[in-house]
Design a protein around this motif. Structure first.
Motif, PDB file in Angstrom:
ATOM      1  N   ARG A  62      -7.979  -2.600  -0.996  1.00  0.00           N
ATOM      2  CA  ARG A  62      -7.364  -1.454  -0.173  1.00  0.00           C
ATOM      3  C   ARG A  62      -7.835  -0.087  -0.783  1.00  0.00           C
ATOM      4  NH1 ARG A  62      -1.450  -1.088   0.161  1.00  0.00           N
ATOM      5  NH2 ARG A  62      -1.799   0.212   1.955  1.00  0.00           N
ATOM      6  N   LEU A  63      -7.945   0.030  -2.105  1.00  0.00           N
ATOM      7  CA  LEU A  63      -8.645   1.313  -2.296  1.00  0.00           C
ATOM      8  C   LEU A  63      -9.941   1.379  -1.873  1.00  0.00           C
ATOM      9  CD1 LEU A  63      -7.458   0.977  -6.092  1.00  0.00           C
ATOM     10  CD2 LEU A  63      -6.570   2.927  -4.741  1.00  0.00           C
ATOM     11  N   ILE A  64     -10.811   0.576  -1.923  1.00  0.00           N
ATOM     12  CA  ILE A  64     -12.087   0.506  -1.336  1.00  0.00           C
ATOM     13  C   ILE A  64     -12.185   0.534   0.173  1.00  0.00           C
ATOM     14  CG2 ILE A  64     -14.359  -0.464  -1.025  1.00  0.00           C
ATOM     15  CD1 ILE A  64     -13.873  -1.621  -3.930  1.00  0.00           C
ATOM     16  N   ALA A  65     -11.250  -0.189   0.861  1.00  0.00           N
ATOM     17  CA  ALA A  65     -11.479  -0.034   2.439  1.00  0.00           C
ATOM     18  C   ALA A  65     -10.557   1.100   3.044  1.00  0.00           C
ATOM     19  CB  ALA A  65     -10.984  -1.483   2.901  1.00  0.00           C
ATOM     20  N   GLU A  66      -9.457   1.392   2.479  1.00  0.00           N
ATOM     21  CA  GLU A  66      -8.441   2.464   3.078  1.00  0.00           C
ATOM     22  C   GLU A  66      -8.774   3.605   2.464  1.00  0.00           C
ATOM     23  OE1 GLU A  66      -4.638   0.808   3.041  1.00  0.00           O
ATOM     24  OE2 GLU A  66      -5.294  -1.301   3.548  1.00  0.00           O
ATOM     25  N   ASP A  67      -8.428   4.769   3.247  1.00  0.00           N
ATOM     26  CA  ASP A  67      -8.200   6.272   2.853  1.00  0.00           C
ATOM     27  C   ASP A  67      -6.960   6.748   2.419  1.00  0.00           C
ATOM     28  OD1 ASP A  67     -11.005   6.652   3.508  1.00  0.00           O
ATOM     29  OD2 ASP A  67     -10.450   7.337   5.414  1.00  0.00           O
ATOM     30  N   MET A  70      -1.177   3.916  -0.083  1.00  0.00           N
ATOM     31  CA  MET A  70      -0.259   3.708  -1.075  1.00  0.00           C
ATOM     32  C   MET A  70      -0.129   2.315  -1.624  1.00  0.00           C
ATOM     33  SD  MET A  70       2.736   4.672  -2.482  1.00  0.00           S
ATOM     34  CE  MET A  70       2.907   6.312  -1.710  1.00  0.00           C
ATOM     35  N   ILE A  71      -0.110   2.274  -2.954  1.00  0.00           N
ATOM     36  CA  ILE A  71      -0.310   0.917  -3.639  1.00  0.00           C
ATOM     37  C   ILE A  71       1.217   0.869  -4.252  1.00  0.00           C
ATOM     38  CG2 ILE A  71      -1.319  -0.103  -5.592  1.00  0.00           C
ATOM     39  CD1 ILE A  71      -3.275   0.529  -3.517  1.00  0.00           C
ATOM     40  N   GLN A  72       1.896  -0.302  -3.873  1.00  0.00           N
ATOM     41  CA  GLN A  72       3.137  -0.448  -4.024  1.00  0.00           C
ATOM     42  C   GLN A  72       3.188  -1.179  -5.377  1.00  0.00           C
ATOM     43  OE1 GLN A  72       5.827   0.589  -1.988  1.00  0.00           O
ATOM     44  NE2 GLN A  72       7.209  -0.198  -3.895  1.00  0.00           N
ATOM     45  N   GLY A  73       4.339  -0.827  -6.454  1.00  0.00           N
ATOM     46  CA  GLY A  73       4.480  -1.511  -7.383  1.00  0.00           C
ATOM     47  C   GLY A  73       5.542  -2.868  -7.198  1.00  0.00           C
ATOM     48  N   TYR A  74       5.817  -3.638  -8.053  1.00  0.00           N
ATOM     49  CA  TYR A  74       6.871  -4.531  -7.937  1.00  0.00           C
ATOM     50  C   TYR A  74       7.569  -4.679  -9.275  1.00  0.00           C
ATOM     51  CZ  TYR A  74       3.282  -7.617 -10.081  1.00  0.00           C
ATOM     52  OH  TYR A  74       2.450  -8.097 -11.100  1.00  0.00           O
ATOM     53  N   ASP A  75       8.601  -5.384  -9.093  1.00  0.00           N
ATOM     54  CA  ASP A  75       9.602  -5.752 -10.074  1.00  0.00           C
ATOM     55  C   ASP A  75       9.083  -7.101 -10.886  1.00  0.00           C
ATOM     56  OD1 ASP A  75      11.516  -6.596 -11.891  1.00  0.00           O
ATOM     57  OD2 ASP A  75      13.132  -5.385 -10.739  1.00  0.00           O
ATOM     58  N   GLY A  76       8.338  -7.100 -11.866  1.00  0.00           N
ATOM     59  CA  GLY A  76       7.919  -8.340 -12.334  1.00  0.00           C
ATOM     60  C   GLY A  76       9.064  -9.365 -12.802  1.00  0.00           C
ATOM     61  N   ARG A 118     -12.853   6.502  -5.384  1.00  0.00           N
ATOM     62  CA  ARG A 118     -11.859   6.368  -4.208  1.00  0.00           C
ATOM     63  C   ARG A 118     -10.617   6.175  -4.686  1.00  0.00           C
ATOM     64  NH1 ARG A 118     -13.364   6.074   0.781  1.00  0.00           N
ATOM     65  NH2 ARG A 118     -11.206   4.567   1.414  1.00  0.00           N
ATOM     66  N   SER A 119      -9.507   6.670  -4.133  1.00  0.00           N
ATOM     67  CA  SER A 119      -8.121   6.531  -4.815  1.00  0.00           C
ATOM     68  C   SER A 119      -7.061   6.582  -3.699  1.00  0.00           C
ATOM     69  CB  SER A 119      -8.035   7.590  -5.752  1.00  0.00           C
ATOM     70  OG  SER A 119      -8.010   8.913  -5.016  1.00  0.00           O
ATOM     71  N   GLY A 120      -5.942   6.124  -4.357  1.00  0.00           N
ATOM     72  CA  GLY A 120      -4.727   6.248  -3.366  1.00  0.00           C
ATOM     73  C   GLY A 120      -3.655   6.653  -4.422  1.00  0.00           C
ATOM     74  N   THR A 121      -2.270   6.299  -4.193  1.00  0.00           N
ATOM     75  CA  THR A 121      -1.153   6.578  -4.839  1.00  0.00           C
ATOM     76  C   THR A 121      -0.544   5.517  -5.070  1.00  0.00           C
ATOM     77  OG1 THR A 121      -1.036   8.739  -3.779  1.00  0.00           O
ATOM     78  CG2 THR A 121       0.848   7.928  -5.069  1.00  0.00           C
ATOM     79  N   HIS A 122      -0.114   5.193  -6.436  1.00  0.00           N
ATOM     80  CA  HIS A 122       0.618   3.833  -6.866  1.00  0.00           C
ATOM     81  C   HIS A 122       2.107   4.584  -6.849  1.00  0.00           C
ATOM     82  CE1 HIS A 122       2.446   0.897  -9.539  1.00  0.00           C
ATOM     83  NE2 HIS A 122       1.327  -0.025  -9.383  1.00  0.00           N
ATOM     84  N   SER A 123       2.894   3.551  -6.111  1.00  0.00           N
ATOM     85  CA  SER A 123       4.449   3.887  -6.230  1.00  0.00           C
ATOM     86  C   SER A 123       5.083   4.307  -7.514  1.00  0.00           C
ATOM     87  CB  SER A 123       5.114   2.969  -5.356  1.00  0.00           C
ATOM     88  OG  SER A 123       5.319   1.770  -6.167  1.00  0.00           O
ATOM     89  N   GLU A 124       4.487   3.797  -8.743  1.00  0.00           N
ATOM     90  CA  GLU A 124       5.426   3.992  -9.835  1.00  0.00           C
ATOM     91  C   GLU A 124       4.503   5.032 -10.779  1.00  0.00           C
ATOM     92  OE1 GLU A 124       5.649   0.095 -11.181  1.00  0.00           O
ATOM     93  OE2 GLU A 124       7.178  -0.388  -9.855  1.00  0.00           O
ATOM     94  N   SER A 125       3.278   5.010 -10.748  1.00  0.00           N
ATOM     95  CA  SER A 125       2.413   5.827 -11.773  1.00  0.00           C
ATOM     96  C   SER A 125       1.550   6.846 -11.038  1.00  0.00           C
ATOM     97  CB  SER A 125       1.702   4.832 -12.429  1.00  0.00           C
ATOM     98  OG  SER A 125       0.644   4.161 -11.622  1.00  0.00           O
ATOM     99  N   GLY A 126       1.582   7.027  -9.710  1.00  0.00           N
ATOM    100  CA  GLY A 126       1.034   7.997  -9.101  1.00  0.00           C
ATOM    101  C   GLY A 126      -0.521   7.975  -8.794  1.00  0.00           C
ATOM    102  N   ARG A 132      -9.506   3.483 -12.429  1.00  0.00           N
ATOM    103  CA  ARG A 132      -8.268   3.301 -13.227  1.00  0.00           C
ATOM    104  C   ARG A 132      -8.166   2.005 -12.880  1.00  0.00           C
ATOM    105  NH1 ARG A 132      -5.814   3.133 -17.279  1.00  0.00           N
ATOM    106  NH2 ARG A 132      -3.671   3.312 -17.320  1.00  0.00           N
ATOM    107  N   TRP A 133      -8.242   1.444 -11.676  1.00  0.00           N
ATOM    108  CA  TRP A 133      -7.642   0.080 -11.496  1.00  0.00           C
ATOM    109  C   TRP A 133      -8.620  -1.066 -12.517  1.00  0.00           C
ATOM    110  CZ3 TRP A 133     -11.024  -3.964 -10.620  1.00  0.00           C
ATOM    111  CH2 TRP A 133     -10.351  -5.172 -10.149  1.00  0.00           C
ATOM    112  N   LEU A 134      -9.852  -0.384 -12.631  1.00  0.00           N
ATOM    113  CA  LEU A 134     -10.752  -1.319 -13.446  1.00  0.00           C
ATOM    114  C   LEU A 134     -10.312  -1.376 -14.807  1.00  0.00           C
ATOM    115  CD1 LEU A 134     -13.168  -3.243 -13.834  1.00  0.00           C
ATOM    116  CD2 LEU A 134     -14.644  -1.174 -14.068  1.00  0.00           C
ATOM    117  N   GLU A 135      -9.873  -0.125 -15.472  1.00  0.00           N
ATOM    118  CA  GLU A 135      -9.500   0.026 -16.746  1.00  0.00           C
ATOM    119  C   GLU A 135      -8.467  -0.710 -17.100  1.00  0.00           C
ATOM    120  OE1 GLU A 135      -8.824   4.354 -17.312  1.00  0.00           O
ATOM    121  OE2 GLU A 135     -10.841   4.730 -17.246  1.00  0.00           O
TER     122      GLU A 135
END
Length: 164
Positions: A62-67, A70-76, A118-126, A132-135
């Motif tokens: 999604r980060l690569i293919a979409e502008d 919104m990257i949704q977090g989840y409750d582990g 390329r970036s988006g916004t993570h629902s929990e961490s901004g 950052r994903w790779l790190e």
């Protein structure tokens, strides 16, 4: 960051083997041992890692293919409870980790320099970029393998296993 990427990608590619080595030869008692710190058992950690890796594979796409996705977090913890982490075999989850990583690594080989930003916004961490994903995910399997090794060490020192 560009200089670090090659090493991070290598760690990302090697992650499934690191995780598999951490659980190789463990007994059911060791896989199901609940650490005294209240953390997950090795079995639960493997299932969490698989779910997280499958989710992360989609996040990268999604980060690569979409502008600005919104990257949704989840409750582990809810995943663990509702997806039967304590009852399931780890073998399919180890396979899922390996498959998610292999498929995603083939994408990483082709990412253009400009796309790492390329970036988006993570629902929990901004803000959440490809870099950052790779790190995060370069270390993910290693961190969970270490968590498993600590739990197993405790299990072996605390026989018989404590029920949870």
């Amino acid at each position: 960051m560009a200089g670090q990427r090659k090493e991070l990608i290598r760690r990302y590619v090697d992650g499934p083997a690191v995780l598999a080595a951490a659980v190789e030869g463990l007994s059911d008692r060791e896989l199901d041992y609940q650490p005294t710190d209240g953390g997950w058992s090795p079995r639960e950690i493997v299932h969490h890692t698989a779910d997280s890796e499958m989710t992360s594979a989609i996040r990268l796409r999604r980060l690569i293919a979409e502008d600005q996705p919104m990257i949704q977090g989840y409750d582990g913890d809810e995943f663990a409870r509702r997806l039967f982490y304590r009852e399931r075999s780890i073998l399919p989850s180890l396979s899922a980790v390996r498959a998610a990583r292999e498929s995603t690594a083939s994408i990483l080989e082709h990412v253009a320099d400009a796309d790492w930003n390329r970036s988006g916004t993570h629902s929990e961490s901004g803000p959440y970029s490809v870099d950052r994903w790779l790190e995060i995910y370069a270390a993910h399997c290693e961190e969970h393998a270490e968590q498993i090794r600590r739990a197993v060490g405790e299990a072996r020192a605390d026989a018989p296993a404590r029920p949870r």
